[in-house]
Write an enzyme that holds these catalytic residues in place. Structure first.
Site, mmCIF file in Angstrom:
data_model
loop_
_atom_site.group_PDB
_atom_site.id
_atom_site.type_symbol
_atom_site.label_atom_id
_atom_site.label_comp_id
_atom_site.label_asym_id
_atom_site.label_seq_id
_atom_site.Cartn_x
_atom_site.Cartn_y
_atom_site.Cartn_z
ATOM 1 N N CYS A 6 21.496 12.486 -12.942
ATOM 2 C CA CYS A 6 21.736 12.739 -14.369
ATOM 3 C C CYS A 6 22.703 13.902 -14.593
ATOM 4 C CB CYS A 6 20.421 13.004 -15.097
ATOM 5 S SG CYS A 6 19.294 11.607 -15.027
ATOM 6 N N HIS B 159 21.485 16.742 -22.156
ATOM 7 C CA HIS B 159 21.158 15.460 -21.527
ATOM 8 C C HIS B 159 20.013 14.813 -22.311
ATOM 9 C CE1 HIS B 159 20.091 12.390 -18.768
ATOM 10 N NE2 HIS B 159 19.070 13.021 -18.217
ATOM 11 N N ASN C 21 17.192 7.248 -21.690
ATOM 12 C CA ASN C 21 17.880 8.124 -20.744
ATOM 13 C C ASN C 21 18.893 7.291 -19.956
ATOM 14 O OD1 ASN C 21 18.671 9.710 -18.603
ATOM 15 N ND2 ASN C 21 16.612 10.387 -18.049
HETATM 16 C C1 LIG Z 1 7.235 10.773 -18.378
HETATM 17 C C2 LIG Z 1 6.755 11.584 -19.583
HETATM 18 C C3 LIG Z 1 7.295 10.964 -20.872
HETATM 19 C C4 LIG Z 1 5.234 11.499 -19.615
HETATM 20 O O1 LIG Z 1 4.743 12.291 -20.687
HETATM 21 P P1 LIG Z 1 3.538 13.302 -20.408
HETATM 22 O O2 LIG Z 1 3.167 13.885 -21.704
HETATM 23 O O3 LIG Z 1 3.994 14.245 -19.341
HETATM 24 O O4 LIG Z 1 2.419 12.346 -19.934
HETATM 25 P P2 LIG Z 1 1.586 12.431 -18.588
HETATM 26 O O5 LIG Z 1 2.439 12.227 -17.394
HETATM 27 O O6 LIG Z 1 0.803 13.689 -18.673
HETATM 28 O O7 LIG Z 1 0.649 11.174 -18.745
HETATM 29 C C5 LIG Z 1 -0.324 11.128 -19.728
HETATM 30 C C6 LIG Z 1 -1.036 9.778 -19.630
HETATM 31 O O8 LIG Z 1 -0.200 8.776 -20.198
HETATM 32 C C7 LIG Z 1 -0.133 7.680 -19.303
HETATM 33 N N1 LIG Z 1 1.145 7.009 -19.428
HETATM 34 C C8 LIG Z 1 2.256 7.196 -18.702
HETATM 35 N N2 LIG Z 1 3.228 6.372 -19.130
HETATM 36 C C9 LIG Z 1 2.711 5.673 -20.163
HETATM 37 C C10 LIG Z 1 3.214 4.696 -21.018
HETATM 38 N N3 LIG Z 1 4.487 4.241 -20.910
HETATM 39 N N4 LIG Z 1 2.416 4.204 -21.981
HETATM 40 C C11 LIG Z 1 1.158 4.624 -22.115
HETATM 41 N N5 LIG Z 1 0.613 5.553 -21.335
HETATM 42 C C12 LIG Z 1 1.383 6.083 -20.367
HETATM 43 C C13 LIG Z 1 -0.354 8.267 -17.932
HETATM 44 O O9 LIG Z 1 -0.803 7.280 -17.048
HETATM 45 C C14 LIG Z 1 -1.365 9.333 -18.215
HETATM 46 O O10 LIG Z 1 -2.621 8.743 -18.256
HETATM 47 P P3 LIG Z 1 -3.881 9.457 -17.542
HETATM 48 O O11 LIG Z 1 -4.015 10.790 -18.230
HETATM 49 O O12 LIG Z 1 -4.970 8.499 -17.829
HETATM 50 O O13 LIG Z 1 -3.492 9.566 -16.109
HETATM 51 C C15 LIG Z 1 7.184 13.062 -19.489
HETATM 52 O O14 LIG Z 1 6.470 13.702 -18.458
HETATM 53 C C16 LIG Z 1 8.650 13.195 -19.207
HETATM 54 O O15 LIG Z 1 9.462 12.871 -20.024
HETATM 55 N N6 LIG Z 1 9.010 13.763 -18.035
HETATM 56 C C17 LIG Z 1 10.382 13.947 -17.686
HETATM 57 C C18 LIG Z 1 10.947 12.623 -17.215
HETATM 58 C C19 LIG Z 1 12.438 12.655 -17.153
HETATM 59 O O16 LIG Z 1 13.076 13.083 -18.060
HETATM 60 N N7 LIG Z 1 12.998 12.120 -16.046
HETATM 61 C C20 LIG Z 1 14.382 12.025 -15.876
HETATM 62 C C21 LIG Z 1 14.962 13.373 -15.655
HETATM 63 S S1 LIG Z 1 16.699 13.276 -15.650
#
Ligand SMILES: CC(C)(COP(=O)(O)OP(=O)(O)OC[C@H]1O[C@@H](n2cnc3c(N)ncnc32)[C@H](O)[C@@H]1OP(=O)(O)O)[C@@H](O)C(=O)NCCC(=O)NCCS
Length: 325
Positions: A113, A252, A282
């Protein structure tokens, strides 16, 4: 030698739109969860079998037209991508053929990215030292080709797209004022696709989802906020620009919450932080040049303004830049 300036920009995304409602039919997720946790409403996804170099060529044609240059006036094509059409040769060479830019050298760079800002940093150095005059910098990704469509943690986040810039030597005070790039390979396991020479693919790997994006979302989020903000501050300091003098921040586009956290840290009101992650998801390296082109074409960027760019990605890699238009 002069720094580089932006002569023109362009962007392209596939026609097909995948909404959160569409994703609800693929994995156990909901529109409400995706919007609340990421800010994404839809993303554009390429048709299977389509060539990313075609999307890159569309963006490049727009950028060349805006710069009022022909392909034969480009002497270097740099493509930032981790999802090129082939393993080799570089997608930059395929793009060169499509554009008819036969005078150019062409190669790809891989910084996930952060690829676009790594490319801008490199292009600026090459223009400053006089090695190249007109550089076409394209950032293009088709992450849909390596997403595990059964993994709700990742498949809701990504979209496909391409952004392009034509860069040349600055003749006025407008141009790239500063850029910084960073990496920390110790954290590569937070976000990666293990398919590669260490592990030649087997049929079982294809079935198991091994050769797809693996991500520790929460950890990536934490690193992203800190690194993008730190890099932006470093780029501001290097340019001698105060944060209050930033007219527009184009971060980004990974997650609306990451973007808002950075805007808050720099005390920027919402109208000075560009957001289009709701429409594209993204798009990895392509996200900043797509947003930059939208902002420039729509008149959101005006002559004399200072624009901040900051990014973060797999590697880990992160980078920032300050532009004066
Ligand atoms: C991925 C992201 C959106 C998840 O949000 P979060 O608030 O951190 O959520 P968590 O990882 O704590 O997960 C919370 C719960 O939601 C669930 N969950 C994950 N994806 C889900 C989805 N698409 N729909 C519903 N539930 C989902 C998880 O399984 C977890 O459940 P659990 O508590 O029973 O295990 C967030 O962490 C994020 O954006 N991270 C950066 C990713 C990124 O930008 N990557 C590219 C970088 S260039």
């Amino acid at each position: 030698m002069p720094a580089c300036c932006l002569l023109g920009s362009g962007h392209a995304v596939p026609e097909r739109v995948l909404t959160n409602a569409d994703l609800e039919t693929l994995v156990d997720t909901s529109d409400a969860w995706i919007v609340e946790r990421s800010g994404i409403h839809q993303r554009h996804i390429a048709e299977p079998g389509s060539a990313l170099s075609d999307l890159a060529a569309q963006a490049a044609h727009q950028a060349l037209a805006a710069a009022q240059l022909t392909a034969s006036e480009i002497d270097l094509i740099l493509v930032a991508t981790v999802t090129g059409d082939f393993k080799f040769p570089a997608m930059a060479c395929l793009l060169q053929e499509k554009l008819g830019a036969h005078q150019a050298a062409a190669f790809d760079l891989s910084a996930a990215c952060s690829g676009f800002l790594y490319g801008l940093h490199l292009a600026d150095s090459l223009i400053r030292c006089g090695g190249h005059r007109h550089i076409l910098l394209v950032a293009a990704e088709m992450l849909s080709s390596m997403v595990n469509w059964q993994d709700r943690n990742t498949c809701v986040l990504f979209g496909d797209g391409a952004g392009a810039l034509v860069l040349g030597p600055a003749r006025t005070s407008a141009g790239l004022l500063s850029s910084v790039i960073h990496s920390d390979g110790r954290q590569h396991g937070l976000l990666y696709n293990p398919a590669g020479s260490q592990h030649p693919l087997t049929a079982a790997d294809l079935a198991s989802g091994f050769a797809t994006i693996h991500m520790e979302g929460r950890e990536v989020f934490r690193h992203a906020v800190v690194s993008m903000a730190d890099a932006l501050q470093e780029a501001l300091d290097k340019a001698g620009i105060a944060q209050d003098d930033l007219d527009l921040l184009i971060p980004h586009q990974a997650n609306r919450r990451i973007i808002e956290a950075i805007g808050k840290r720099f005390g920027l009101p919402a109208e000075r932080v560009y957001i289009n992650v709701d429409r594209y998801g993204n798009t990895s390296a392509a996200s900043i040049p797509i947003a930059l082109d939208e902002a420039w074409r729509s008149g959101r960027i005006q002559a004399g303004q200072h624009i901040g760019l900051t990014t973060f990605g797999a590697g880990l890699t992160w980078a920032a830049a300050i532009l004066r238009f």
